[in-house]
Design an enzyme around this catalytic site. Structure first.
Site, PDB file in Angstrom:
ATOM      1  N   ARG A 127       0.816  -1.226   0.000  1.00 51.48           N
ATOM      2  CA  ARG A 127       0.000   0.000   0.000  1.00 51.48           C
ATOM      3  C   ARG A 127       0.849   1.277   0.000  1.00 51.48           C
ATOM      4  NH1 ARG A 127      -3.196  -3.005   3.789  1.00 51.48           N
ATOM      5  NH2 ARG A 127      -4.949  -3.922   2.672  1.00 51.48           N
ATOM      6  N   LYS A 149       1.362  10.986 -11.481  1.00 53.20           N
ATOM      7  CA  LYS A 149       0.514  10.050 -12.236  1.00 53.20           C
ATOM      8  C   LYS A 149       1.340   8.801 -12.527  1.00 53.20           C
ATOM      9  CE  LYS A 149      -2.855  12.877 -14.664  1.00 53.20           C
ATOM     10  NZ  LYS A 149      -3.315  13.322 -15.981  1.00 53.20           N
ATOM     11  N   GLU A 191       6.102  17.936 -25.816  1.00 56.31           N
ATOM     12  CA  GLU A 191       5.602  18.242 -24.457  1.00 56.31           C
ATOM     13  C   GLU A 191       6.117  19.609 -24.006  1.00 56.31           C
ATOM     14  OE1 GLU A 191       3.394  16.395 -22.944  1.00 56.31           O
ATOM     15  OE2 GLU A 191       3.711  14.266 -23.355  1.00 56.31           O
ATOM     16  N   LYS A 233       4.469  22.736 -14.602  1.00 50.96           N
ATOM     17  CA  LYS A 233       3.782  21.505 -14.181  1.00 50.96           C
ATOM     18  C   LYS A 233       3.585  21.500 -12.665  1.00 50.96           C
ATOM     19  CE  LYS A 233       2.840  16.793 -14.710  1.00 50.96           C
ATOM     20  NZ  LYS A 233       2.932  15.570 -15.463  1.00 50.96           N
ATOM     21  N   GLU A 243      -6.567  16.093 -10.660  1.00 55.11           N
ATOM     22  CA  GLU A 243      -7.189  16.438 -11.942  1.00 55.11           C
ATOM     23  C   GLU A 243      -8.703  16.599 -11.860  1.00 55.11           C
ATOM     24  OE1 GLU A 243      -5.140  14.825 -15.488  1.00 55.11           O
ATOM     25  OE2 GLU A 243      -7.150  14.345 -16.202  1.00 55.11           O
ATOM     26  N   ARG A 247      -5.861  20.757 -13.891  1.00 57.02           N
ATOM     27  CA  ARG A 247      -4.793  19.853 -14.343  1.00 57.02           C
ATOM     28  C   ARG A 247      -5.091  19.271 -15.721  1.00 57.02           C
ATOM     29  NH1 ARG A 247      -1.192  15.358 -11.020  1.00 57.02           N
ATOM     30  NH2 ARG A 247      -0.035  14.676 -12.873  1.00 57.02           N
ATOM     31  N   ASN A 251      -3.277  17.855 -20.437  1.00 58.42           N
ATOM     32  CA  ASN A 251      -3.596  16.828 -21.437  1.00 58.42           C
ATOM     33  C   ASN A 251      -3.767  17.401 -22.829  1.00 58.42           C
ATOM     34  OD1 ASN A 251      -3.691  14.496 -19.754  1.00 58.42           O
ATOM     35  ND2 ASN A 251      -5.549  15.347 -18.862  1.00 58.42           N
ATOM     36  N   HIS A 254      -3.405  15.381 -26.032  1.00 58.45           N
ATOM     37  CA  HIS A 254      -3.434  13.962 -25.669  1.00 58.45           C
ATOM     38  C   HIS A 254      -4.733  13.263 -26.051  1.00 58.45           C
ATOM     39  CE1 HIS A 254       0.081  15.259 -23.480  1.00 58.45           C
ATOM     40  NE2 HIS A 254       0.323  14.045 -23.032  1.00 58.45           N
ATOM     41  N   HIS A 258      -3.573  10.216 -27.797  1.00 59.58           N
ATOM     42  CA  HIS A 258      -3.741   8.857 -27.283  1.00 59.58           C
ATOM     43  C   HIS A 258      -4.506   7.993 -28.283  1.00 59.58           C
ATOM     44  CE1 HIS A 258      -3.019   9.893 -22.746  1.00 59.58           C
ATOM     45  NE2 HIS A 258      -1.904   9.743 -23.432  1.00 59.58           N
ATOM     46  N   HIS A 271       5.316   8.473 -28.035  1.00 62.08           N
ATOM     47  CA  HIS A 271       4.310   9.277 -27.330  1.00 62.08           C
ATOM     48  C   HIS A 271       4.351  10.764 -27.720  1.00 62.08           C
ATOM     49  CE1 HIS A 271       1.678  10.588 -24.091  1.00 62.08           C
ATOM     50  NE2 HIS A 271       2.608  11.455 -23.728  1.00 62.08           N
TER      51      HIS A 271
HETATM   52  P1  NAD Z   1      10.201   5.673 -23.098  1.00 58.29           P
HETATM   53  O1  NAD Z   1      10.157   5.571 -21.649  1.00 58.29           O
HETATM   54  O2  NAD Z   1       9.707   4.521 -23.898  1.00 58.29           O
HETATM   55  O3  NAD Z   1      11.685   6.015 -23.544  1.00 58.29           O
HETATM   56  C1  NAD Z   1      11.957   6.224 -24.911  1.00 58.29           C
HETATM   57  C2  NAD Z   1      13.193   5.448 -25.368  1.00 58.29           C
HETATM   58  O4  NAD Z   1      14.357   6.095 -24.915  1.00 58.29           O
HETATM   59  C3  NAD Z   1      13.268   4.031 -24.865  1.00 58.29           C
HETATM   60  O5  NAD Z   1      13.757   3.208 -25.885  1.00 58.29           O
HETATM   61  C4  NAD Z   1      14.295   4.114 -23.738  1.00 58.29           C
HETATM   62  O6  NAD Z   1      14.960   2.907 -23.523  1.00 58.29           O
HETATM   63  C5  NAD Z   1      15.227   5.148 -24.301  1.00 58.29           C
HETATM   64  N1  NAD Z   1      15.999   5.909 -23.324  1.00 58.29           N
HETATM   65  C6  NAD Z   1      15.563   6.447 -22.171  1.00 58.29           C
HETATM   66  N2  NAD Z   1      16.500   7.227 -21.645  1.00 58.29           N
HETATM   67  C7  NAD Z   1      17.567   7.172 -22.456  1.00 58.29           C
HETATM   68  C8  NAD Z   1      18.835   7.789 -22.438  1.00 58.29           C
HETATM   69  N3  NAD Z   1      19.171   8.687 -21.522  1.00 58.29           N
HETATM   70  N4  NAD Z   1      19.710   7.488 -23.429  1.00 58.29           N
HETATM   71  C9  NAD Z   1      19.343   6.616 -24.414  1.00 58.29           C
HETATM   72  N5  NAD Z   1      18.147   6.032 -24.499  1.00 58.29           N
HETATM   73  C10 NAD Z   1      17.260   6.317 -23.530  1.00 58.29           C
HETATM   74  O7  NAD Z   1       9.372   6.952 -23.620  1.00 58.29           O
HETATM   75  P2  NAD Z   1       9.088   8.377 -22.977  1.00 58.29           P
HETATM   76  O8  NAD Z   1       8.768   9.248 -24.112  1.00 58.29           O
HETATM   77  O9  NAD Z   1      10.111   8.778 -22.006  1.00 58.29           O
HETATM   78  O10 NAD Z   1       7.755   8.134 -22.128  1.00 58.29           O
HETATM   79  C11 NAD Z   1       6.545   7.837 -22.753  1.00 58.29           C
HETATM   80  C12 NAD Z   1       5.601   7.285 -21.723  1.00 58.29           C
HETATM   81  O11 NAD Z   1       5.427   8.242 -20.685  1.00 58.29           O
HETATM   82  C13 NAD Z   1       4.235   6.971 -22.283  1.00 58.29           C
HETATM   83  O12 NAD Z   1       3.807   5.734 -21.790  1.00 58.29           O
HETATM   84  C14 NAD Z   1       3.376   8.086 -21.730  1.00 58.29           C
HETATM   85  O13 NAD Z   1       2.038   7.709 -21.568  1.00 58.29           O
HETATM   86  C15 NAD Z   1       4.043   8.354 -20.408  1.00 58.29           C
HETATM   87  N6  NAD Z   1       3.775   9.678 -19.872  1.00 58.29           N
HETATM   88  C16 NAD Z   1       3.342   9.777 -18.614  1.00 58.29           C
HETATM   89  C17 NAD Z   1       3.102  11.010 -18.047  1.00 58.29           C
HETATM   90  C18 NAD Z   1       2.707  11.102 -16.597  1.00 58.29           C
HETATM   91  O14 NAD Z   1       2.313  12.192 -16.161  1.00 58.29           O
HETATM   92  N7  NAD Z   1       2.851  10.041 -15.835  1.00 58.29           N
HETATM   93  C19 NAD Z   1       3.297  12.177 -18.796  1.00 58.29           C
HETATM   94  C20 NAD Z   1       3.780  12.054 -20.109  1.00 58.29           C
HETATM   95  C21 NAD Z   1       4.012  10.794 -20.644  1.00 58.29           C
HETATM   96  N1  GLY Z   2       0.846  14.495 -18.209  1.00 57.59           N
HETATM   97  C1  GLY Z   2      -0.424  14.921 -17.717  1.00 57.59           C
HETATM   98  C2  GLY Z   2      -0.459  15.111 -16.256  1.00 57.59           C
HETATM   99  O1  GLY Z   2       0.490  14.858 -15.545  1.00 57.59           O
HETATM  100  O2  GLY Z   2      -1.464  15.503 -15.742  1.00 57.59           O
END
Ligand code: NAD
Ligand code: GLY
Length: 388
Positions: A127, A149, A191, A233, A243, A247, A251, A254, A258, A271
């Site tokens: 938890r 998130k 972003e 942010k 949200e 907040r 999005n 998105h 999405h 993404h």
């Molecule tokens: P990712 O995590 O898939 O990373 C992209 C690629 O870069 C991968 O192949 C990874 O192995 C590589 N990589 C990472 N760091 C590296 C580095 N320093 N050097 C070389 N390679 C590296 O993609 P992302 O764009 O970071 O994240 C996308 C995800 O994040 C999606 O699932 C999206 O929904 C989520 N997201 C979440 C939030 C949130 O608020 N939680 C906000 C935006 C996006």
């Molecule tokens: N990336 C959208 C949020 O954190 O609310």
């Protein structure tokens, strides 16, 4: 022990869940002290993936060990498929097998995928155990690591299973972006641009004036750029953690983005690319509905395109778009709500009517090409060359 001096420290004010975002080149080497500084004292499970771990896993393990932390490592596969119940289960299995306790912590070392799954594991194991974000992509440094998130995807939609769970701290080392593939860097810029459109006209202008630096990943712009995104942010999240209202502006891009990601089976666009196309389309919807001027659409599209992001919609049908949008978390009683720009620096959340959207779609999308008020069209280079 206090945390070491930091180039930028952005606080996220959330009462007893407040934390700092530390932005400093080389901070990876200080992770041990930083983890002690936020009160960690047990073991640490490093969650990463093979690519990131091969680059930075050893240094992270070394500095944590030097600070007295015993570590285990769990590697997820690379890419979006790791954001699944299956891989969440494997992390939890490992924590149970290693008898992790409540004072032990999880540290996410990677991009948004690793951070989202690791964060959800931290939220759900016993938890809730302490959690540290060490984001290594631009998307993760400016967005996903901040705000709590966490979660995984469902086969029918993105991020449908998860929790709000704040980290103890976010440690951003801009140096690690040097190894990021160009495509991932550029994707992160979507972003970054998003923050300008939703909240800060001055920041948007700064980005317009530094297109070359952005494209070339020039180190001089990175720390300030990341800081400004994190500040925006942090401010939005502090005002609306779960949200309920404002907040939602985060999005922007998105709702369509999405839908595109799912339609492309999470392999056509990464993404950030999908978000960039989504922003272009959502601004175009805003213009169609009379909510913003054509200039807003054109300026934004030009910046998105000039940094190297795709802007065109694929050859898909209205039903693909509509059904993809139905899985958006802003849907209320079947009503799709979408973030629409009013001007650069100001957005609103609008309910979207199906027939309006269908009219927009049929007027503007012909096999991914614009028919009217073309926001994909290249705006005069004169405006661009005057800047800088
Ligand atoms: P990712 O995590 O898939 O990373 C992209 C690629 O870069 C991968 O192949 C990874 O192995 C590589 N990589 C990472 N760091 C590296 C580095 N320093 N050097 C070389 N390679 C590296 O993609 P992302 O764009 O970071 O994240 C996308 C995800 O994040 C999606 O699932 C999206 O929904 C989520 N997201 C979440 C939030 C949130 O608020 N939680 C906000 C935006 C996006
Ligand atoms: N990336 C959208 C949020 O954190 O609310």
């Amino acid at each position: 022990m206090g945390a070491p001096a930091c180039e930028h420290r952005v606080p996220v004010f959330l009462g007893d869940r407040s934390y700092d975002i530390l932005i400093q080149a080389g901070s990876l080497n200080q992770l041990g002290d930083i983890c002690q500084g936020v009160g960690l004292s047990g073991r640490i499970a490093i969650i990463s993936n093979p690519i990131v771990h091969a680059l930075y896993g050893r240094v992270v393990q070394r500095v944590l060990k030097r600070a007295g932390f015993a570590c285990i490592t769990v590697l997820l596969p690379n890419g979006e498929p790791a954001k699944s119940m299956t891989w969440l289960g494997k992390i939890l299995d490992e924590l149970v097998a290693k008898r992790f306790e409540r004072r032990d912590a999880i540290l996410a070392l990677g991009g948004g995928v690793v951070g989202d799954v690791a964060g959800f594991a931290a939220a759900s194991y016993l938890r809730g155990v302490p959690f540290v974000q060490v984001p290594t992509t631009l998307v993760a440094q400016v967005d996903s690591s901040v705000g709590g998130k966490t979660g995984v995807n469902h086969p029918l939609g993105k991020n449908l299973i998860g929790a709000f769970y704040q980290p103890k701290t976010v440690v951003i080392d801009p140096h690690v972006l040097q190894t990021l593939p160009k495509r991932e860097w550029v994707a992160g810029l979507a972003e970054v641009i998003k923050y300008g459109v939703i909240a800060d006209q001055g920041f948007f202008e700064f980005l317009e004036n530094h297109i070359e630096d952005l494209r070339n990943q020039h180190e001089t712009v990175i720390p300030d750029m990341v800081r400004r995104c994190c500040e925006i942010k942090a401010e939005v999240v502090a005002g609306d953690e779960r949200e309920a209202g404002r907040r939602k502006i985060l999005n922007y891009g998105h709702t369509v983005g999405h839908a595109l990601e799912a339609w492309g089976k999470y392999s056509t666009w990464v993404h950030g690319e999908a978000v960039g196309i989504g922003m272009v389309q959502e601004a175009s919807i805003g213009q169609f509905l009379g909510r913003c001027d054509r200039e807003v659409v054109e300026r934004q599209t030009e910046l998105i395109r000039e940094v190297g992001l795709p802007v065109a919609m694929p050859k898909w049908g209205f039903s693909d778009l509509w059904s993809g949008m139905q899985h958006d978390k802003k849907v209320v009683k079947g009503q799709i709500n979408c973030v629409i720009p009013e001007s650069i620096g100001r957005v609103q959340v609008l309910p979207l009517d199906r027939s309006d959207l269908q009219k927009w779609f049929s007027q503007t999308n012909v096999h991914g090409k614009r028919r009217t008020t073309d926001p994909h069209k290249r705006v005069s280079q004169n405006r661009l060359s005057k800047k800088k």
